[in-house]
Design an enzyme around this catalytic site. Structure first.
Site, PDB file in Angstrom:
ATOM      1  N   LYS A  92     -61.543   0.575   1.746  1.00  0.00           N
ATOM      2  CA  LYS A  92     -60.483  -0.472   0.391  1.00  0.00           C
ATOM      3  C   LYS A  92     -60.956  -1.131   0.519  1.00  0.00           C
ATOM      4  O   LYS A  92     -60.693  -1.860  -0.755  1.00  0.00           O
ATOM      5  CB  LYS A  92     -58.563  -0.609   1.362  1.00  0.00           C
ATOM      6  CG  LYS A  92     -57.931   0.583   1.375  1.00  0.00           C
ATOM      7  CD  LYS A  92     -56.765   1.097   1.834  1.00  0.00           C
ATOM      8  CE  LYS A  92     -56.765   0.272   3.457  1.00  0.00           C
ATOM      9  NZ  LYS A  92     -57.169   1.214   4.116  1.00  0.00           N
ATOM     10  N   THR A  93     -61.077  -2.443   0.737  1.00  0.00           N
ATOM     11  CA  THR A  93     -61.202  -3.533   0.644  1.00  0.00           C
ATOM     12  C   THR A  93     -62.527  -3.536   0.264  1.00  0.00           C
ATOM     13  O   THR A  93     -62.248  -4.593  -0.892  1.00  0.00           O
ATOM     14  CB  THR A  93     -61.687  -4.467   2.753  1.00  0.00           C
ATOM     15  OG1 THR A  93     -60.469  -5.227   2.878  1.00  0.00           O
ATOM     16  CG2 THR A  93     -62.147  -5.859   2.272  1.00  0.00           C
ATOM     17  N   GLU A 152     -55.215  -4.137  -2.785  1.00  0.00           N
ATOM     18  CA  GLU A 152     -55.234  -3.346  -1.890  1.00  0.00           C
ATOM     19  C   GLU A 152     -54.141  -2.444  -0.795  1.00  0.00           C
ATOM     20  O   GLU A 152     -53.026  -3.554  -0.729  1.00  0.00           O
ATOM     21  CB  GLU A 152     -56.483  -4.640  -0.723  1.00  0.00           C
ATOM     22  CG  GLU A 152     -56.540  -3.170   0.663  1.00  0.00           C
ATOM     23  CD  GLU A 152     -57.721  -3.652   1.355  1.00  0.00           C
ATOM     24  OE1 GLU A 152     -57.626  -3.380   3.051  1.00  0.00           O
ATOM     25  OE2 GLU A 152     -58.077  -5.078   0.916  1.00  0.00           O
TER      26      GLU A 152
END
Length: 462
Positions: A121-122, A165
């Site tokens: 995600k990051t 995110e």
């Protein structure tokens, strides 16, 4: 034009303001003109970056830190009910807001892209934020990690796009209403909150149901958990799949390693498109393809976005080079789930084929270690040698019988060279005794193992 302050968030107080998610929201609110205050257990570069924006950051947690005129108190799921500032908020009748609700309020009136998945995600959020910024789109963004400096995890931009995110760990991503949602993968994790894959799939289905009418879901065509989720959907949301599978809508034709970069070729709308990803590893290449598909779904031309993705050169703690001493490179990895550990170790093998890889691994959470310790140990077998620290508890209390020994036993059973180290202060000396010129040292885990990188480099240089 980006909107102003959400109602009732003009004087917010953040408990745990130094955390990755919390600090980003605090930063955006401060940039929108809010009078922001908060507290954290210890001082940090992130706290200092917030102070530079005019944010009041108290050290430690005390009832006196909460101003009587605070408009709300922002908390994460990690904040316990006995926190003195939370108790004081109840006494004063100050509304308590979960960080996900605060972030959702910041996205209101914009065109949100929410990036979800068990892993990646990051990185994917960062890729989109950097690429859209390079194109002059001036996005707002909130990321679970810093791009290039403390406090660079978030920005209030003047454009209409907000990239965020979306955290599934506590189901807080159910709060968002994205125009475009990305789901990179779906695996069982966060065992304190999810008892089964069925619960995980149900949670992601709820997230998909939050996509606004006319919006788009971008989802992996390769990952089995994601494919199962796609099969379960009712078809009411426009879905774009990506990956190497033959049925992918955005098909990855090739990923060619080029040192610490990759050349990626995809088939998009029936035509090939080649671009560079400035970080190594097939999984990072797939993250970039997901970012490309999401941007295109929002109306950004692929021919512009693809080359702009090369502007992303990494995010702190995601295979971040901390330095080199005595011919040894020290790299920091946030990987704490077996899938992530395997992906990062394979990426380093691909980027530096002849180097020995030495890992300093710190397990994160007792519940994760209990459920996935065997798989963590098997992942460490990909390294040439590993030092394993005690479990980093984070928000959890110890679980009887759950220690890093579960991982060590599994690693040795898989043929790995692994050693237990119970005192982090011994790590720099231990690494210095093992490492030779040309080796790569990975500090790996989601806890404070990241602090060991500079200390290892200092010891190697002596």
């Amino acid at each position: 034009m980006a909107p102003g302050l959400p109602t009732a968030m003009d004087r917010p107080h953040f408990i745990g303001i130094g955390g990755a998610g919390m600090s980003g929201i605090a930063k955006i609110l401060a940039q929108r003109g809010a009078k922001v205050a908060g507290s954290d257990a210890r001082d940090s570069a992130t706290a200092e970056a917030l102070r530079a924006l005019g944010v009041t950051v108290h050290l430690g947690h005390a009832a006196a830190h909460l101003a009587d005129d605070a408009s709300c108190v922002v908390v994460s799921s990690a904040i316990r009910e006995d926190n003195p500032e939370l108790r004081r908020a109840a006494e004063l009748g100050i509304p308590v807001v979960h960080r996900s609700d605060a972030l959702a309020a910041l996205m209101d009136g914009l065109r949100p892209i929410a990036v979800a998945g068990t892993h990646g995600k990051t990185t994917t959020t960062s890729m989109l934020a950097v690429a859209l910024t390079a194109l002059g789109r001036e996005p707002s963004y909130a990321i679970g990690g810093d791009l290039d400096a403390p406090g660079s995890n978030a920005l209030h931009g003047a454009g209409e796009i907000f990239v965020a995110e979306a955290d599934e760990s506590d189901r807080s991503f159910h709060t968002y209403a994205p125009e475009v949602a990305i789901i990179l993968n779906v695996e069982l994790d966060h065992h304190a909150n999810y008892a089964s894959m069925e619960e995980i799939h149900e949670s992601f289905e709820t997230f998909v149901g939050r996509i606004v009418p006319g919006g788009t879901l971008v989802i992996s065509a390769d990952h089995e958990g994601a494919r199962e989720l796609t099969r379960r959907l009712d078809g009411s949301v426009r879905t774009v799949t990506y990956g190497e599978s033959a049925d992918a809508d955005v098909k990855v034709l090739s990923v060619v390693p080029q040192g610490l970069k990759s050349e990626v070729t995809v088939e998009l709308d029936g035509a090939p498109l080649t671009f560079t990803v400035s970080v190594p590893g097939r999984h990072y290449a797939h993250n970039a393809v997901a970012a490309l598909a999401a941007g295109v779904a929002l109306g950004v031309p692929a021919a512009e976005l693809a080359p702009a993705l090369a502007a992303y050169t990494g995010v702190k703690r995601r295979l971040q080079l901390k330095g080199e001493a005595a011919g040894v490179q020290v790299i920091d990895s946030y990987a704490h789930h077996p899938t992530e550990m395997t992906a990062d170790l394979e990426a380093m093998r691909s980027a530096a084929r002849d180097a020995r890889i030495l890992v300093v691994f710190q397990p994160h959470l007792f519940s994760r270690t209990r459920e996935l310790g065997k798989e963590m140990g098997q992942a460490l077998a990909l390294a040439d040698a590993s030092l394993v620290l005690d479990v980093y508890p984070a928000r959890e209390d110890p679980i009887p019988g759950v220690t890093s020994e579960l991982i060590i036993e599994a690693a040795r059973a898989a043929g790995a060279d692994v050693t237990a180290v119970h005192d982090a202060a011994e790590i720099p000396g231990a690494v210095a005794g093992m490492a030779k010129p040309g080796d790569l040292v990975l500090t790996m885990g989601a806890g404070d193992v990241t602090d060991l990188g500079p200390r290892i480099l200092d010891r190697l240089s002596k």
